[in-house]
Design an enzyme around this catalytic site. Structure first.
Site, PDB file in Angstrom:
ATOM      1  N   GLU A   1       5.232 -17.626 -13.268  1.00  0.00           N
ATOM      2  CA  GLU A   1       5.795 -18.909 -13.662  1.00  0.00           C
ATOM      3  C   GLU A   1       6.864 -18.741 -14.742  1.00  0.00           C
ATOM      4  OE1 GLU A   1       1.272 -19.653 -13.133  1.00  0.00           O
ATOM      5  OE2 GLU A   1       2.621 -17.955 -13.488  1.00  0.00           O
TER       6      GLU A   1
ATOM      7  N   SER B   1      -9.643  18.468  11.506  1.00  0.00           N
ATOM      8  CA  SER B   1      -9.170  17.083  11.669  1.00  0.00           C
ATOM      9  C   SER B   1      -7.658  16.948  11.529  1.00  0.00           C
ATOM     10  CB  SER B   1      -9.846  16.179  10.640  1.00  0.00           C
ATOM     11  OG  SER B   1      -9.514  16.578   9.313  1.00  0.00           O
TER      12      SER B   1
END
Length: 384
Positions: A60, A179
């Site tokens: 703001e 992996s």
């Protein structure tokens, strides 16, 4: 809503712009929430802003100062802000006071701030100053922007997502543990975004010993690195592991070793003794401890055992799955878990997003009950 006006298309549009502004601060505001603000008159933007890093200006204030800098009068305009303006003195002055001084005709708010120091006080102050307030515009989108902050305030623990990369048949590695790499380089780079937005990147000691990862953010420009954390029940992570590279690391264990802890402390490793459940670190206690350190979001990248433990402890709020178009036949599953005793007892998630990433799929699913409970407490109960 806090007034009799109905939400109209303009409100939804401009709140969408404020949400987009908040997204620009995705990596930088923690432990504060990501907030965006747009000031509008007759379809023209007078000022806009997003919350700056901790201790700096809130959205703001940035928007108000931008409007003032260009000589634009805010009195009578409409302010769109994704989260209720703060109403207490913290690191910065209360935003609600600056808004009242500027005297817009109306403030439209995405959702109420769940922080008990605010929690409706900002709305009330604006109304008492004669400013019309509309609350709850794009409220679910506003919550989705800050699930971790809201979770910490309401549940007393961070929002947790569990990231996995797997084959079509659900394996994260071959039986021998290989992996690298199931998914492609673009998918792996995409995952860096989720590390960057988190407060903590967490793994297990098994992953550290098997892969020796750094677990830092790469390939993405970020003003800060998340803290890295290791769950290590027996405290057997080698002291020469790459993750202990001199940057802050948290290590959670049930087997304290004063000498090892002292040596690691010289390398910015904080060892935290945790309670034990069934011979393992109490993961919910870990999350509550993190909330006390103002952690909003936790990104878990771990092996099958710790991933399964997080799921079985009901600690996972979202799954982030990168799925490769390949079949391994046999291998290590995404998560090692006990079988449920019936389909009706399955862990229930709902799809949020499915996106192709250079030949792989990124699938995001959210825990149904966790999200619904958070939305009910944070949003629906705050809207009269």
């Amino acid at each position: 809503m806090t007034n009799t006006e109905k939400t109209h298309d303009d409100d939804v549009y401009w709140m969408g712009q404020a949400l987009a502004m908040a997204q620009t601060a995705l990596y930088s505001t923690a432990p504060n929430p990501r907030v965006g603000c747009i000031i509008v008159r007759n379809g023209q933007v007078l000022g806009s802003g997003a919350t700056q890093p901790p201790g700096q200006k809130h959205a703001e204030i940035v928007a108000l100062e931008q409007a003032h800098h260009h000589g634009r009068v805010i009195r009578g305009a409409t302010v769109y802000v994704t989260l209720e303006p703060c109403s207490y003195q913290g690191r910065t002055n209360p935003c609600v006071d600056a808004l009242i001084a500027a005297q817009p005709a109306r403030v439209v708010i995405g959702m109420q701030d769940p922080n008990p120091r605010v929690a409706g006080r900002g709305v009330k102050a604006l109304q008492q100053a004669g400013i019309t307030v509309t609350l709850g515009v794009c409220s679910e989108e506003a919550l989705a922007l800050n699930p971790g902050f809201v979770s910490r305030m309401i549940r007393g623990r961070p929002w947790v997502w569990l990231k996995m990369a797997a084959s079509l048949d659900g394996y994260i590695a071959l039986p021998n543990g290989e992996s690298k790499w199931i998914t492609g380089p673009v998918a792996r780079a995409d995952g860096q975004h989720w590390r960057a937005r988190s407060c903590v990147v967490l793994t297990g000691s098994g992953t550290v010993m098997a892969d020796n990862p750094l677990l830092n953010v790469r390939d993405i420009s970020t003003p800060r690195q998340p803290i890295r954390a290791v769950v290590d029940t027996r405290f057997d992570t080698p002291e020469d592991s790459r993750i202990f590279d001199g940057e802050p690391v948290w290590l959670f264990t049930c087997r304290p070793d004063a000498g090892k802890s002292e040596r690691l402390a010289k390398r910015q490793v904080t060892v935290i003794d945790m309670p034990e459940i069934d011979g393992k670190v109490d993961l919910m206690a870990v999350l509550r401890w993190m909330a006390d350190q103002e952690v909003n979001e936790v990104h878990v990248e771990a092996g099958a055992r710790l991933s399964g433990a997080f799921l079985e402890a009901n600690c996972v709020d979202e799954l982030l799955l990168y799925l490769a178009p390949s079949l391994l036949g046999q291998g290590i599953p995404m998560a090692r878990m006990q079988a449920v005793n019936g389909i009706d007892l399955a862990h229930r998630f709902e799809y949020r997003d499915i996106k192709e990433v250079a030949g792989d799929l990124r699938i995001s699913v959210r825990h149904v009950a966790h999200w619904n409970a958070l939305y009910q407490q944070a949003v629906q109960q705050a809207e009269p």
